[in-house]
Design a protein around this motif. Structure first.
Motif, PDB file in Angstrom:
ATOM      1  N   GLY A 246       7.867  -3.296  -2.471  1.00 31.49           N
ATOM      2  CA  GLY A 246       7.731  -3.733  -3.681  1.00 31.49           C
ATOM      3  C   GLY A 246       7.009  -2.515  -4.671  1.00 31.49           C
ATOM      4  N   ILE A 247       6.189  -1.588  -3.640  1.00 31.72           N
ATOM      5  CA  ILE A 247       5.682  -0.384  -4.430  1.00 31.72           C
ATOM      6  C   ILE A 247       7.018   0.533  -4.733  1.00 31.72           C
ATOM      7  CG2 ILE A 247       4.437   1.845  -4.120  1.00 31.72           C
ATOM      8  CD1 ILE A 247       2.451  -0.061  -2.619  1.00 31.72           C
ATOM      9  N   LEU A 249      10.149  -0.296  -5.237  1.00 33.21           N
ATOM     10  CA  LEU A 249      11.034  -0.824  -6.139  1.00 33.21           C
ATOM     11  C   LEU A 249      10.077  -0.461  -7.852  1.00 33.21           C
ATOM     12  CD1 LEU A 249      12.057  -4.062  -4.508  1.00 33.21           C
ATOM     13  CD2 LEU A 249      13.491  -2.023  -5.128  1.00 33.21           C
ATOM     14  N   THR A 250       8.881  -0.760  -7.487  1.00 30.42           N
ATOM     15  CA  THR A 250       8.081  -0.600  -8.869  1.00 30.42           C
ATOM     16  C   THR A 250       8.448   0.941  -9.581  1.00 30.42           C
ATOM     17  OG1 THR A 250       6.607  -2.281  -8.120  1.00 30.42           O
ATOM     18  CG2 THR A 250       6.047  -0.758  -9.973  1.00 30.42           C
ATOM     19  N   CYS A 251       8.101   1.906  -8.486  1.00 32.58           N
ATOM     20  CA  CYS A 251       8.572   3.101  -8.987  1.00 32.58           C
ATOM     21  C   CYS A 251       9.847   3.594  -9.356  1.00 32.58           C
ATOM     22  CB  CYS A 251       7.988   4.109  -7.566  1.00 32.58           C
ATOM     23  SG  CYS A 251       6.286   4.096  -6.979  1.00 32.58           S
ATOM     24  N   LEU A 253      11.622   1.515 -10.841  1.00 32.91           N
ATOM     25  CA  LEU A 253      11.816   1.305 -12.426  1.00 32.91           C
ATOM     26  C   LEU A 253      11.124   1.703 -13.124  1.00 32.91           C
ATOM     27  CD1 LEU A 253      11.837  -2.818 -11.550  1.00 32.91           C
ATOM     28  CD2 LEU A 253      13.690  -1.352 -12.234  1.00 32.91           C
ATOM     29  N   LEU A 254       9.810   2.139 -12.778  1.00 32.20           N
ATOM     30  CA  LEU A 254       8.689   2.892 -13.810  1.00 32.20           C
ATOM     31  C   LEU A 254       9.075   4.417 -14.090  1.00 32.20           C
ATOM     32  CD1 LEU A 254       5.474   1.620 -12.932  1.00 32.20           C
ATOM     33  CD2 LEU A 254       6.898   0.738 -14.649  1.00 32.20           C
TER      34      LEU A 254
END
Length: 328
Positions: A246-247, A249-251, A253-254
């Motif tokens: 999850g971390i 994927l978040t990175c 995207l951000l």
């Protein structure tokens, strides 16, 4: 004496006939009927056997609910069969319900067998079904009840028994690998479907749920347990890869979003340039004009007051002389 004997014999025959008729009316001699009731999911099937009745004998079934008179079951009047489904005759199972069988000896003579009660002692139920879902460490169990044989609600759809009674529902959850680890909860179901939540589940285990129900206040009229439904809880070690994923994927995207945002911010920011001074308006009451460096004699400054208005008059405008004696 012979006449007297005949008379005595006739009297004895008549008395015997009366006694026989009386006994038949009481259903004790010559007319014995055995009745049984089968009930599944609030249905009611009455069956009877009258061994000494004629094959052409007809029967009528009547029912009675507490506080009401006896009523004929319209589809079981003057029938020659030996059974009658009276499931639709009852709708309130919290009151006393009675059944009686009438035997027609003739078109004008009917013998009523002793009535019997129809209550929870006759009830049997099918097992319910369960659905399970897991949320964090809580297990939500949904209990669905069997369709009632009593068709009071509709002939075209399933009518769960929970529409006719409010059963007690018991849900048991156990560890499939260690049956000694289990917990149960009993609730009074007042809805068509029962929901039960259980918590305190250990991570990384396989839990199964079963359920059964009983008639209100009478646990002896209970259903068998449902087929088990199982679910696997997530172990703590298994959560780490999920968190890292999850971390990551978040990175992913951000970072592109932040890059685009910063580029747009740089393009939108103008280069630092000196701003030109705004020229003074011709309509300003006082213009800021740089004073000359030539010395000014204070005696050349004149001040005039007229009509209560303060006017600043420059030395170039003529005005009254404040010192008349100086020019004489």
């Amino acid at each position: 004496m012979q006449t007297s004997g005949v008379t005595t014999g006739q009297l004895r025959a008549q008395v015997g006939l009366c006694i026989t008729v009386a006994l038949l009316m009481n259903g004790s001699t010559g007319l014995v009927c055995y009745t049984t009731v089968e009930s599944l999911d609030l249905g009611c099937l009455l069956q009877w056997d009258c061994p000494h009745a004629s094959p052409n004998t007809t029967y009528t079934v009547q029912t009675k609910t507490q506080g009401d008179p006896w009523q004929d079951v319209s589809w079981c009047v003057w029938v020659s069969s030996r059974s009658c489904d009276i499931s639709q005759a009852f709708s309130n199972f919290e009151l006393y319900n009675m059944i009686r069988l009438g035997v027609h000896l003739s078109p004008s003579s009917t013998v009523w067998i002793e009535p019997r009660k129809f209550d929870y002692s006759d009830f049997t139920f099918s097992a319910p079904s369960v659905l399970v879902s897991l949320k964090d460490d809580e297990l939500l169990v949904q209990v669905q009840f069997p369709c009632a044989a009593n068709r009071r609600c509709s002939l075209e759809r399933c009518c769960p028994i929970s529409e006719l009674i409010d059963p007690w529902t018991t849900v048991t959850v156990y560890n499939n690998l260690n049956h000694s680890e289990h917990q149960s909860r009993t609730v009074w179901t007042q809805e068509v479907v029962s929901y039960v939540e259980l918590s305190g589940l250990a991570p990384g285990q396989n839990y199964c749920a079963v359920a059964n129900f009983s008639f209100p206040t009478f646990s002896m009229a209970a259903s068998p347990k449902s087929a088990p439904r199982c679910v696997q809880t997530v172990s703590k070690s298994g959560l780490l890869p999920v968190m890292f994923l999850g971390i990551g994927l978040t990175c992913l995207l951000l970072v592109p979003l932040l890059t685009v945002f910063l580029r747009r911010a740089r393009r939108a920011a103008p280069a630092a340039e000196p701003q030109p001074k705004t020229p003074a308006s011709d309509h300003d009451p006082v213009s800021l004009v740089p004073l000359p460096s030539v010395p000014v004699d204070l005696c050349d400054i004149h001040v005039e007051f007229a009509d209560d208005r303060n006017l600043l008059q420059s030395p170039l405008q003529p005005g009254p002389d404040l010192h008349p004696g100086k020019h004489q």
